[in-house]
Design a protein around this motif. Structure first.
Motif, PDB file in Angstrom:
ATOM      1  N   UNK A 288      20.459  -8.575   5.104  1.00  0.00           N
ATOM      2  CA  UNK A 288      21.050  -9.941   5.620  1.00  0.00           C
ATOM      3  C   UNK A 288      20.512 -10.064   6.909  1.00  0.00           C
ATOM      4  N   UNK A 289      20.444  -9.172   7.760  1.00  0.00           N
ATOM      5  CA  UNK A 289      19.803  -9.100   9.106  1.00  0.00           C
ATOM      6  C   UNK A 289      18.138  -9.651   9.297  1.00  0.00           C
ATOM      7  N   UNK A 290      17.549  -8.937   8.119  1.00  0.00           N
ATOM      8  CA  UNK A 290      15.908  -9.201   8.020  1.00  0.00           C
ATOM      9  C   UNK A 290      15.993 -10.555   7.324  1.00  0.00           C
TER      10      UNK A 290
ATOM     11  N   UNK B  37      12.696   1.153  19.265  1.00  0.00           N
ATOM     12  CA  UNK B  37      12.402   0.072  20.395  1.00  0.00           C
ATOM     13  C   UNK B  37      13.236  -1.192  20.400  1.00  0.00           C
ATOM     14  N   UNK B  38      14.353  -1.010  20.203  1.00  0.00           N
ATOM     15  CA  UNK B  38      15.053  -2.261  20.037  1.00  0.00           C
ATOM     16  C   UNK B  38      15.847  -2.626  21.375  1.00  0.00           C
TER      17      UNK B  38
ATOM     18  N   UNK C 202      12.382   4.279   7.120  1.00  0.00           N
ATOM     19  CA  UNK C 202      12.674   3.532   8.163  1.00  0.00           C
ATOM     20  C   UNK C 202      11.459   2.552   8.416  1.00  0.00           C
ATOM     21  N   UNK C 203      10.898   2.214   7.697  1.00  0.00           N
ATOM     22  CA  UNK C 203       9.837   1.418   7.953  1.00  0.00           C
ATOM     23  C   UNK C 203      10.189  -0.029   8.101  1.00  0.00           C
ATOM     24  N   UNK C 204      11.275  -0.398   7.377  1.00  0.00           N
ATOM     25  CA  UNK C 204      11.815  -1.688   7.621  1.00  0.00           C
ATOM     26  C   UNK C 204      12.400  -2.003   8.729  1.00  0.00           C
ATOM     27  N   UNK C 205      12.904  -1.003   9.636  1.00  0.00           N
ATOM     28  CA  UNK C 205      13.663  -0.966  10.823  1.00  0.00           C
ATOM     29  C   UNK C 205      12.251  -1.225  11.905  1.00  0.00           C
TER      30      UNK C 205
ATOM     31  N   UNK D 283      18.409 -10.413  15.318  1.00  0.00           N
ATOM     32  CA  UNK D 283      18.884  -9.250  15.612  1.00  0.00           C
ATOM     33  C   UNK D 283      17.860  -7.930  15.542  1.00  0.00           C
ATOM     34  N   UNK D 284      18.151  -7.254  16.438  1.00  0.00           N
ATOM     35  CA  UNK D 284      17.080  -5.913  16.287  1.00  0.00           C
ATOM     36  C   UNK D 284      17.822  -4.668  16.155  1.00  0.00           C
ATOM     37  N   UNK D 285      17.450  -3.711  15.482  1.00  0.00           N
ATOM     38  CA  UNK D 285      17.903  -2.412  15.260  1.00  0.00           C
ATOM     39  C   UNK D 285      17.693  -1.352  16.363  1.00  0.00           C
TER      40      UNK D 285
END
Length: 191
Positions: free
Chosen positions: A134-136, A51-52, A76-79, A39-41
Protein backbone atom coordinates in the motif's frame (compact mmCIF):
# COMPACT_ATOMS: atom_id res chain seq x y z
CA UNK A 1 8.79 -2.76 9.50
CA UNK A 2 8.80 0.83 10.70
CA UNK A 3 7.37 3.31 8.26
CA UNK A 4 7.54 7.07 8.46
CA UNK A 5 4.14 8.66 8.09
CA UNK A 6 3.09 12.08 6.91
CA UNK A 7 3.12 14.66 9.70
CA UNK A 8 -0.36 16.03 9.06
CA UNK A 9 -2.07 12.71 9.76
CA UNK A 10 -4.21 12.38 12.89
CA UNK A 11 -2.92 8.90 13.70
CA UNK A 12 0.10 8.23 15.87
CA UNK A 13 3.20 8.67 13.76
CA UNK A 14 6.51 6.84 13.94
CA UNK A 15 8.51 9.74 12.53
CA UNK A 16 7.96 12.90 10.59
CA UNK A 17 8.24 12.87 6.82
CA UNK A 18 8.37 15.40 4.06
CA UNK A 19 5.66 15.94 1.49
CA UNK A 20 5.94 16.98 -2.13
CA UNK A 21 4.55 20.31 -3.23
CA UNK A 22 3.10 20.86 -6.66
CA UNK A 23 2.51 24.56 -6.52
CA UNK A 24 4.06 26.23 -9.57
CA UNK A 25 5.71 29.55 -9.01
CA UNK A 26 5.50 29.49 -5.22
CA UNK A 27 8.23 29.29 -2.66
CA UNK A 28 8.06 26.92 0.28
CA UNK A 29 7.26 29.86 2.57
CA UNK A 30 4.20 30.72 0.47
CA UNK A 31 2.92 27.15 0.16
CA UNK A 32 -0.23 26.69 2.21
CA UNK A 33 0.08 22.94 2.71
CA UNK A 34 1.70 19.86 1.24
CA UNK A 35 -0.22 18.34 -1.62
CA UNK A 36 0.90 14.71 -1.33
CA UNK A 37 2.44 12.64 1.42
CA UNK A 38 5.03 9.95 0.82
CA UNK A 39 6.55 7.38 3.15
CA UNK A 40 10.00 5.88 3.54
CA UNK A 41 10.91 2.72 5.39
CA UNK A 42 13.08 3.57 8.37
CA UNK A 43 14.51 0.09 8.73
CA UNK A 44 13.47 -3.44 8.09
CA UNK A 45 12.86 -6.69 9.84
CA UNK A 46 15.78 -7.99 7.78
CA UNK A 47 18.22 -5.86 9.77
CA UNK A 48 19.36 -3.74 6.84
CA UNK A 49 19.49 0.05 7.00
CA UNK A 50 17.85 1.63 4.00
CA UNK A 51 18.65 5.29 4.65
CA UNK A 52 15.09 6.40 5.43
CA UNK A 53 16.33 8.58 8.29
CA UNK A 54 18.80 10.29 5.97
CA UNK A 55 16.06 10.98 3.45
CA UNK A 56 13.85 12.43 6.20
CA UNK A 57 16.64 14.64 7.50
CA UNK A 58 17.40 16.08 4.06
CA UNK A 59 20.64 14.20 3.37
CA UNK A 60 19.27 13.24 -0.01
CA UNK A 61 22.50 13.05 -2.04
CA UNK A 62 24.18 10.86 0.58
CA UNK A 63 21.12 8.59 0.80
CA UNK A 64 20.89 8.24 -2.98
CA UNK A 65 24.60 7.45 -3.29
CA UNK A 66 24.37 4.83 -0.54
CA UNK A 67 21.18 3.28 -1.90
CA UNK A 68 22.47 3.15 -5.48
CA UNK A 69 25.60 1.32 -4.34
CA UNK A 70 23.70 -0.97 -1.97
CA UNK A 71 23.12 -4.52 -3.11
CA UNK A 72 20.07 -5.26 -0.99
CA UNK A 73 19.04 -8.84 -0.47
CA UNK A 74 16.01 -9.98 -2.41
CA UNK A 75 14.01 -9.98 0.84
CA UNK A 76 14.51 -6.27 1.31
CA UNK A 77 15.08 -5.04 -2.24
CA UNK A 78 11.67 -3.37 -2.31
CA UNK A 79 12.57 -1.32 0.79
CA UNK A 80 15.64 -0.01 -1.03
CA UNK A 81 13.64 0.73 -4.19
CA UNK A 82 10.85 2.46 -2.28
CA UNK A 83 13.30 4.69 -0.43
CA UNK A 84 15.11 5.48 -3.67
CA UNK A 85 11.76 6.49 -5.16
CA UNK A 86 11.16 8.98 -2.36
CA UNK A 87 14.76 10.25 -2.44
CA UNK A 88 14.59 10.84 -6.20
CA UNK A 89 11.33 12.78 -5.77
CA UNK A 90 13.04 14.88 -3.13
CA UNK A 91 15.95 15.41 -5.57
CA UNK A 92 13.40 16.37 -8.28
CA UNK A 93 14.45 13.53 -10.60
CA UNK A 94 11.07 12.25 -11.80
CA UNK A 95 12.52 9.82 -14.36
CA UNK A 96 14.56 7.93 -11.79
CA UNK A 97 11.74 8.19 -9.23
CA UNK A 98 9.36 6.58 -11.71
CA UNK A 99 11.74 3.69 -12.32
CA UNK A 100 12.40 3.17 -8.60
CA UNK A 101 8.69 3.27 -7.68
CA UNK A 102 7.79 0.83 -10.46
CA UNK A 103 10.57 -1.46 -9.27
CA UNK A 104 9.42 -1.29 -5.62
CA UNK A 105 5.84 -2.21 -6.52
CA UNK A 106 6.97 -5.09 -8.74
CA UNK A 107 9.33 -6.40 -6.06
CA UNK A 108 6.62 -6.38 -3.40
CA UNK A 109 4.14 -8.08 -5.72
CA UNK A 110 6.75 -10.76 -6.43
CA UNK A 111 7.42 -11.18 -2.71
CA UNK A 112 3.67 -11.52 -2.11
CA UNK A 113 3.35 -14.19 -4.79
CA UNK A 114 6.29 -16.10 -3.32
CA UNK A 115 4.72 -15.88 0.12
CA UNK A 116 1.39 -17.14 -1.22
CA UNK A 117 3.09 -20.33 -2.45
CA UNK A 118 4.22 -21.28 1.05
CA UNK A 119 2.11 -23.61 3.19
CA UNK A 120 2.11 -21.56 6.35
CA UNK A 121 2.81 -17.87 6.61
CA UNK A 122 2.12 -15.99 9.84
CA UNK A 123 -0.77 -13.55 9.50
CA UNK A 124 1.47 -10.75 10.81
CA UNK A 125 3.87 -11.22 7.87
CA UNK A 126 1.06 -11.26 5.30
CA UNK A 127 -0.46 -8.09 6.76
CA UNK A 128 2.92 -6.33 6.90
CA UNK A 129 3.61 -7.13 3.25
CA UNK A 130 0.15 -5.89 2.26
CA UNK A 131 0.74 -2.63 4.15
CA UNK A 132 4.17 -2.27 2.52
CA UNK A 133 2.54 -2.70 -0.90
CA UNK A 134 0.00 0.00 0.00
CA UNK A 135 2.85 2.40 0.84
CA UNK A 136 4.70 1.62 -2.41
CA UNK A 137 1.53 2.04 -4.48
CA UNK A 138 0.76 5.37 -2.85
CA UNK A 139 4.32 6.57 -3.50
CA UNK A 140 3.97 5.39 -7.08
CA UNK A 141 0.69 7.33 -7.28
CA UNK A 142 2.51 10.49 -6.24
CA UNK A 143 5.09 10.02 -8.98
CA UNK A 144 2.38 9.31 -11.54
CA UNK A 145 0.51 12.45 -10.44
CA UNK A 146 3.69 14.51 -10.70
CA UNK A 147 4.08 13.17 -14.22
CA UNK A 148 0.57 14.47 -14.99
CA UNK A 149 -1.52 11.28 -15.12
CA UNK A 150 -4.26 12.00 -12.58
CA UNK A 151 -6.42 9.06 -13.72
CA UNK A 152 -3.68 6.48 -13.09
CA UNK A 153 -2.69 8.19 -9.83
CA UNK A 154 -6.28 7.91 -8.63
CA UNK A 155 -6.27 4.16 -9.36
CA UNK A 156 -3.05 3.71 -7.41
CA UNK A 157 -4.32 5.72 -4.42
CA UNK A 158 -7.58 3.74 -4.42
CA UNK A 159 -5.65 0.46 -4.50
CA UNK A 160 -3.56 1.68 -1.55
CA UNK A 161 -6.74 2.44 0.38
CA UNK A 162 -8.14 -1.01 -0.39
CA UNK A 163 -4.98 -2.64 0.95
CA UNK A 164 -4.78 -0.53 4.11
CA UNK A 165 -7.93 1.38 5.04
CA UNK A 166 -6.45 2.61 8.32
CA UNK A 167 -3.70 4.76 6.81
CA UNK A 168 -5.08 8.26 6.35
CA UNK A 169 -2.18 9.35 4.14
CA UNK A 170 -3.59 7.32 1.24
CA UNK A 171 -7.03 8.90 1.58
CA UNK A 172 -5.49 12.34 1.90
CA UNK A 173 -3.45 11.80 -1.28
CA UNK A 174 -6.61 10.80 -3.13
CA UNK A 175 -8.50 13.85 -1.85
CA UNK A 176 -5.64 16.19 -2.74
CA UNK A 177 -5.43 14.76 -6.24
CA UNK A 178 -8.68 16.49 -7.13
CA UNK A 179 -7.28 19.98 -6.56
CA UNK A 180 -3.56 19.55 -7.17
CA UNK A 181 -2.19 21.88 -9.84
CA UNK A 182 0.03 19.70 -12.02
CA UNK A 183 3.20 21.35 -13.22
CA UNK A 184 6.73 20.46 -14.15
CA UNK A 185 7.91 22.89 -11.48
CA UNK A 186 8.01 20.44 -8.58
CA UNK A 187 9.13 21.67 -5.21
CA UNK A 188 9.89 19.57 -2.14
CA UNK A 189 9.49 20.71 1.40
CA UNK A 190 10.43 19.46 4.86
CA UNK A 191 7.24 20.31 6.74
Amino acid sequence: MTIAKSIDMTMTVCALLFSCLLLPGTSNAQSPRPVFGMAVFLGSQYGAEHYGAEIESGKIDAAIAALESDSASSDSAYVRSNNLCVAYIKAKDLEKATDACDEAVQQIRTASETLAEKKYVPRKKRVALREDLAVALSNQGVVVALNGDAEQAEKLFRESIELDRRDKMFKTNLERLSYAPYASNVQASNN
